[in-house]
Structures are given as C-alpha cells and as structure tokens.
Scaffold this motif. Structure first.
Motif, PDB file in Angstrom:
ATOM      1  N   GLN A  31       0.816  -1.178   0.077  1.00 43.49           N
ATOM      2  CA  GLN A  31       0.104   0.075   0.000  1.00 43.49           C
ATOM      3  C   GLN A  31       0.700   1.220   0.021  1.00 43.49           C
ATOM      4  O   GLN A  31       0.641   2.049  -0.564  1.00 43.49           O
ATOM      5  CB  GLN A  31      -0.859   0.075   1.178  1.00 43.49           C
ATOM      6  N   THR A  32       1.692   0.998   0.638  1.00 41.30           N
ATOM      7  CA  THR A  32       2.957   2.335   0.941  1.00 41.30           C
ATOM      8  C   THR A  32       3.289   2.640  -0.283  1.00 41.30           C
ATOM      9  O   THR A  32       3.553   3.751  -1.002  1.00 41.30           O
ATOM     10  CB  THR A  32       3.784   2.311   2.147  1.00 41.30           C
ATOM     11  N   ARG A  33       3.872   1.505  -0.778  1.00 41.59           N
ATOM     12  CA  ARG A  33       4.740   1.756  -2.366  1.00 41.59           C
ATOM     13  C   ARG A  33       3.753   2.292  -3.271  1.00 41.59           C
ATOM     14  O   ARG A  33       4.084   3.152  -3.958  1.00 41.59           O
ATOM     15  CB  ARG A  33       5.242   0.379  -2.695  1.00 41.59           C
ATOM     16  N   GLN A  34       2.520   1.910  -3.378  1.00 49.44           N
ATOM     17  CA  GLN A  34       1.591   2.446  -4.293  1.00 49.44           C
ATOM     18  C   GLN A  34       1.135   3.704  -3.834  1.00 49.44           C
ATOM     19  O   GLN A  34       1.107   4.705  -5.097  1.00 49.44           O
ATOM     20  CB  GLN A  34       0.204   1.562  -4.310  1.00 49.44           C
ATOM     21  N   VAL A  35       1.131   4.023  -2.827  1.00 44.23           N
ATOM     22  CA  VAL A  35       1.010   5.522  -2.461  1.00 44.23           C
ATOM     23  C   VAL A  35       1.978   6.511  -3.095  1.00 44.23           C
ATOM     24  O   VAL A  35       1.622   7.678  -3.407  1.00 44.23           O
ATOM     25  CB  VAL A  35       0.441   5.777  -0.966  1.00 44.23           C
ATOM     26  N   PHE A  36       3.004   6.055  -2.806  1.00 37.44           N
ATOM     27  CA  PHE A  36       4.111   7.062  -3.254  1.00 37.44           C
ATOM     28  C   PHE A  36       4.427   6.899  -4.827  1.00 37.44           C
ATOM     29  O   PHE A  36       4.656   7.678  -5.340  1.00 37.44           O
ATOM     30  CB  PHE A  36       5.595   6.384  -2.581  1.00 37.44           C
ATOM     31  N   THR A  37       4.150   5.697  -5.424  1.00 38.54           N
ATOM     32  CA  THR A  37       4.058   5.715  -6.922  1.00 38.54           C
ATOM     33  C   THR A  37       2.871   6.663  -7.298  1.00 38.54           C
ATOM     34  O   THR A  37       3.041   7.517  -8.276  1.00 38.54           O
ATOM     35  CB  THR A  37       3.478   4.268  -7.448  1.00 38.54           C
ATOM     36  N   ASN A  38       1.641   6.771  -6.599  1.00 31.79           N
ATOM     37  CA  ASN A  38       0.641   7.637  -7.093  1.00 31.79           C
ATOM     38  C   ASN A  38       0.997   9.009  -6.820  1.00 31.79           C
ATOM     39  O   ASN A  38       0.712  10.094  -7.710  1.00 31.79           O
ATOM     40  CB  ASN A  38      -0.490   7.224  -6.210  1.00 31.79           C
ATOM     41  N   LEU A  39       1.616   9.143  -5.642  1.00 34.20           N
ATOM     42  CA  LEU A  39       2.219  10.707  -5.323  1.00 34.20           C
ATOM     43  C   LEU A  39       3.113  11.225  -6.495  1.00 34.20           C
ATOM     44  O   LEU A  39       3.048  12.196  -7.025  1.00 34.20           O
ATOM     45  CB  LEU A  39       2.901  10.709  -4.039  1.00 34.20           C
ATOM     46  N   ALA A  40       4.150  10.299  -6.956  1.00 37.11           N
ATOM     47  CA  ALA A  40       5.226  10.563  -7.867  1.00 37.11           C
ATOM     48  C   ALA A  40       4.229  10.949  -9.252  1.00 37.11           C
ATOM     49  O   ALA A  40       4.673  11.928 -10.069  1.00 37.11           O
ATOM     50  CB  ALA A  40       6.186   9.569  -8.144  1.00 37.11           C
TER      51      ALA A  40
END
Length: 123
Positions: A31-40
């Motif tokens: 989840q955290t990885r996806q949140v950072f991907t979405n943020l980028a």
C-alpha cells in the motif's frame, strides 16, 4: 516554512493502481509503495518531482506498519534529506482502502530562477 513562487498540494493519497484497483488489501508495504507511486505521478503531472517534497503528513491505523512506511519512504525520498513529516496514529479512516492514507503538501523546484540554490533546496 517560507518560500516564494508556486506550490503544489497533493492530498488524500490512497493505494489504487492506474486501473482503480486497491493494491495490497492487507499489505502495508504494498500500500505504501502504491501511495508513493501515485504521489510521484501526481507530482510529475504538476511539473514537480519527489525531491521537491517539503512536508509529509501521514495517517496510520496501526503503528506496527511504521517500519514498512519508513522503508518504502526511503526508497522514494533521499533518507539524508527527508522532508518535514507529521505522523498520526488514527483509529480508522473514512475510506476503507487500506492501512495508509497520506496528505502531502508539496512544492515544486523554482525552475524559472532556482536550481540548486532555490528556496526549496534550502528548506
């Protein structure tokens, strides 16, 4: 924090992928990885980069997920130059998408007159 010029604010990041499917139903790291991907992705759309982040506000429903959050955060941001961060442990989130929901206030580099000495770099 003081600065001049434009600011980009990205808030309410949750972990859906590009097709809208929630990533990592019970996996804090995914989840955290996806949140950072979405943020980028959101930052790129606004002409900013992850290095331009000056503030993170993170909500966790389980502090046992803190290590996973920090590990993934450090994959996306320079651990030697982390932005200011507020982390809040909450009982629950309005959106049932997962364990993490983050609001991040962001500011792009002052490319027009900035560079390495721009206000963002000095904060």
């Amino acid at each position: 924090m003081a600065f001049a010029g434009p600011m980009v604010a990205v808030s309410g990041q949750i972990p859906p992928d590009a097709e809208g499917r929630i990533v990592g139903e019970s996996d804090a790291a995914a989840q955290t990885r996806q949140v950072f991907t979405n943020l980028a992705t959101a930052l790129r759309a606004a002409g900013a980069r992850m290095q331009d982040v000056v503030k993170l506000t993170v909500y966790l429903t389980d502090l046992a997920d803190l290590d996973a959050f920090r590990r993934i955060r450090d994959e996306h941001l320079d651990p030697a130059r982390l932005p200011a961060c507020s982390l809040v442990k909450v009982a629950g989130l309005v959106h049932p998408a997962g364990y993490h929901r983050a609001r991040r206030a962001l500011r792009p580099d002052q490319r027009a007159g900035g560079g390495a000495g721009s206000p963002v770099r000095e904060l």
